[in-house]
Design a protein around this motif. Sequence first.
Motif, PDB file in Angstrom:
ATOM      1  N   CYS A  11       0.766  -1.157  -0.104  1.00 28.36           N
ATOM      2  CA  CYS A  11      -0.101  -0.097  -0.098  1.00 28.36           C
ATOM      3  C   CYS A  11       0.811   1.399   0.012  1.00 28.36           C
ATOM      4  O   CYS A  11       0.500   2.279  -0.863  1.00 28.36           O
ATOM      5  N   ARG A  12       1.999   1.182   0.769  1.00 24.48           N
ATOM      6  CA  ARG A  12       2.734   2.432   0.755  1.00 24.48           C
ATOM      7  C   ARG A  12       3.501   2.645  -0.422  1.00 24.48           C
ATOM      8  O   ARG A  12       3.422   3.796  -0.975  1.00 24.48           O
ATOM      9  N   ALA A  13       3.919   1.613  -1.176  1.00 23.04           N
ATOM     10  CA  ALA A  13       4.495   1.706  -2.378  1.00 23.04           C
ATOM     11  C   ALA A  13       3.527   1.942  -3.645  1.00 23.04           C
ATOM     12  O   ALA A  13       4.098   2.814  -4.567  1.00 23.04           O
ATOM     13  N   ALA A  14       2.183   1.670  -3.399  1.00 20.13           N
ATOM     14  CA  ALA A  14       1.557   2.084  -4.378  1.00 20.13           C
ATOM     15  C   ALA A  14       0.874   3.618  -4.299  1.00 20.13           C
ATOM     16  O   ALA A  14       0.279   4.058  -4.995  1.00 20.13           O
ATOM     17  N   GLY A  15       1.265   4.038  -2.980  1.00 20.58           N
ATOM     18  CA  GLY A  15       0.895   5.479  -2.605  1.00 20.58           C
ATOM     19  C   GLY A  15      -0.743   5.530  -2.512  1.00 20.58           C
ATOM     20  O   GLY A  15      -1.347   6.785  -2.605  1.00 20.58           O
ATOM     21  N   VAL A  16      -1.391   4.639  -1.988  1.00 21.14           N
ATOM     22  CA  VAL A  16      -2.779   4.377  -1.858  1.00 21.14           C
ATOM     23  C   VAL A  16      -3.221   5.029  -0.263  1.00 21.14           C
ATOM     24  O   VAL A  16      -2.438   4.900   0.736  1.00 21.14           O
ATOM     25  N   VAL A  17      -4.347   5.751  -0.303  1.00 25.89           N
ATOM     26  CA  VAL A  17      -4.700   5.976   1.066  1.00 25.89           C
ATOM     27  C   VAL A  17      -5.503   4.769   1.801  1.00 25.89           C
ATOM     28  O   VAL A  17      -6.199   4.159   1.119  1.00 25.89           O
ATOM     29  N   GLY A  18      -5.331   4.623   3.004  1.00 22.42           N
ATOM     30  CA  GLY A  18      -5.947   3.471   3.702  1.00 22.42           C
ATOM     31  C   GLY A  18      -5.340   2.179   3.542  1.00 22.42           C
ATOM     32  O   GLY A  18      -3.985   2.289   2.960  1.00 22.42           O
ATOM     33  N   GLU A  19      -5.964   1.048   3.513  1.00 18.09           N
ATOM     34  CA  GLU A  19      -5.493  -0.056   3.248  1.00 18.09           C
ATOM     35  C   GLU A  19      -6.292  -1.146   2.390  1.00 18.09           C
ATOM     36  O   GLU A  19      -6.736  -2.119   2.881  1.00 18.09           O
ATOM     37  N   PRO A  20      -6.290  -0.822   1.139  1.00 20.70           N
ATOM     38  CA  PRO A  20      -6.941  -1.600   0.325  1.00 20.70           C
ATOM     39  C   PRO A  20      -6.942  -3.145   0.146  1.00 20.70           C
ATOM     40  O   PRO A  20      -7.418  -3.913  -0.163  1.00 20.70           O
ATOM     41  N   VAL A  21      -5.172  -3.240   0.474  1.00 19.85           N
ATOM     42  CA  VAL A  21      -4.645  -4.653   0.598  1.00 19.85           C
ATOM     43  C   VAL A  21      -4.249  -4.914   2.155  1.00 19.85           C
ATOM     44  O   VAL A  21      -3.700  -3.879   2.739  1.00 19.85           O
ATOM     45  N   GLY A  22      -5.011  -6.105   2.586  1.00 19.43           N
ATOM     46  CA  GLY A  22      -4.597  -6.290   4.060  1.00 19.43           C
ATOM     47  C   GLY A  22      -4.093  -7.661   4.234  1.00 19.43           C
ATOM     48  O   GLY A  22      -3.715  -8.212   3.104  1.00 19.43           O
ATOM     49  N   ARG A  23      -3.966  -8.371   5.295  1.00 18.31           N
ATOM     50  CA  ARG A  23      -3.260  -9.669   5.440  1.00 18.31           C
ATOM     51  C   ARG A  23      -4.339 -10.649   4.636  1.00 18.31           C
ATOM     52  O   ARG A  23      -3.442 -11.642   4.129  1.00 18.31           O
ATOM     53  N   GLN A  24      -5.429 -10.495   4.783  1.00 18.15           N
ATOM     54  CA  GLN A  24      -6.323 -11.501   4.354  1.00 18.15           C
ATOM     55  C   GLN A  24      -6.143 -11.490   2.731  1.00 18.15           C
ATOM     56  O   GLN A  24      -6.022 -12.618   2.157  1.00 18.15           O
ATOM     57  N   GLU A  25      -5.928 -10.543   2.016  1.00 15.31           N
ATOM     58  CA  GLU A  25      -5.872 -10.475   0.687  1.00 15.31           C
ATOM     59  C   GLU A  25      -4.638 -11.165   0.333  1.00 15.31           C
ATOM     60  O   GLU A  25      -4.472 -11.994  -0.867  1.00 15.31           O
ATOM     61  N   VAL A  26      -3.489 -10.506   1.013  1.00 12.63           N
ATOM     62  CA  VAL A  26      -1.789 -11.479   0.772  1.00 12.63           C
ATOM     63  C   VAL A  26      -2.185 -13.004   1.051  1.00 12.63           C
ATOM     64  O   VAL A  26      -1.687 -13.781   0.181  1.00 12.63           O
ATOM     65  N   SER A  27      -3.055 -13.342   2.104  1.00 10.64           N
ATOM     66  CA  SER A  27      -3.260 -14.643   2.185  1.00 10.64           C
ATOM     67  C   SER A  27      -3.939 -15.181   0.660  1.00 10.64           C
ATOM     68  O   SER A  27      -3.480 -16.293   0.587  1.00 10.64           O
ATOM     69  N   ARG A  28      -4.713 -14.551   0.373  1.00 11.07           N
ATOM     70  CA  ARG A  28      -5.661 -15.206  -0.781  1.00 11.07           C
ATOM     71  C   ARG A  28      -4.444 -15.337  -2.115  1.00 11.07           C
ATOM     72  O   ARG A  28      -4.699 -16.036  -2.739  1.00 11.07           O
TER      73      ARG A  28
END
Length: 402
Positions: free
Chosen positions: A28-45
């Motif tokens: 999320c930090r690298a993409a420069g996005v606000v909030g966390e559209p990617v979370g641990r569960q998404e990485v798990s998926r």
Amino acid sequence: MSSGIGANIRRERRRLGWSQARLAREVCRAAGVVGEPVGRQEVSRWETGKRTPREWLPFLAAVLVVPVEVLTTPQTAAEPPLPTLTNFLPAEDPLEQLSVRTGGRIGMGQVADMQQRVHGLRLADDVLAGGDLMRPALRELRKAVHIFREHSYSDLTGCRLLVQLAELAQIAGWVASDAGQHAEAERIYRLGLSAATQAEDRTLAGNLAGSLAYQLSNTGRELEGLELSRVALDGAGPDAPAKARALYLDRVAWAHTKAGGTENAQHAMRALGEASEALAEDSEGTEEPAYLYWVDAGELQVMESRVCTELRRPLRAVPLLREVLGKYDATHTRELALYLSWLAVAYADANEPEEAAATAERVLSLSADVASERTAQRVRVVLERLAEYADVPEVRSVLEST
């Protein structure tokens, strides 16, 4: 193709020693996005192949410091990778936060209150058995999960909340295991492991994994217990506090003992020696997690005596147990009964049936009103061992009284 990408993401994440939550934040930090559209569960998926990163691939490659091709090209491993703590996380994320949280905002004050309740449960476990503490422990755990999922808080408060939730899961799992609720205990331990991993607290994650490994070793799943005890030690790392490393090495020793065989016996004794060396490195002023307050030289003696009893080495086990029991707090009824049970077996192994019978009488008396399945199981072991001396009057008297 997605499963190949997932395996590559998992491999590169582990290479950096990152948790799934850490990778999600970095993307999320690298993409420069606000909030966390990617979370641990998404990485798990992504890692399990349930979803493909697609537009996130360039950012994944950037934070993992590899070309995109490394992530998209299937890799053939020469041999299965060694397991890590992430292999033992729950299949689904039990701590997924609700998209709409209606519970209000909490701060560090509420986390501090939870910390006090968790420590109170630990102290209660010193003098009460699992059957007595099961309901309050589960009630506290459900409340903590509810707070985490349905309330809002700062990142720092959220991390501290995860730590307290993991500590609560460790003591609640221990209580459930002592009450004989092994499936429930395993579920709770894995919940706590998820929380500790998200909080990136390797020492705490090692404590949860080691607690589960101890249960597995004692409930007929010795090989699983041995594998997980090693993973707990490795996962905590060489920089873990001295008491933590001593405790995890003790659990490795026990797992080897329960696994059986000459080679495992040698590994068990070696791990005991390493545990003592680790504890000796502890020095005044060294900060240790509060949940390790009970780990000391006396507890290492207890484990050594138990290992020696299991390995049928009574000449070493009997003096160790007598020394430990001579200075043990009489208010800790459950532990006193447990340690006496090993002494009774050690006396039997030393061909001292009269002493074994006298010790067994104390075990039966102490455990009569203790709501602990562990204690009940040890009583069964003692009586089975004494049955070999049923022709001895003192032994026969004990057996006939049960």
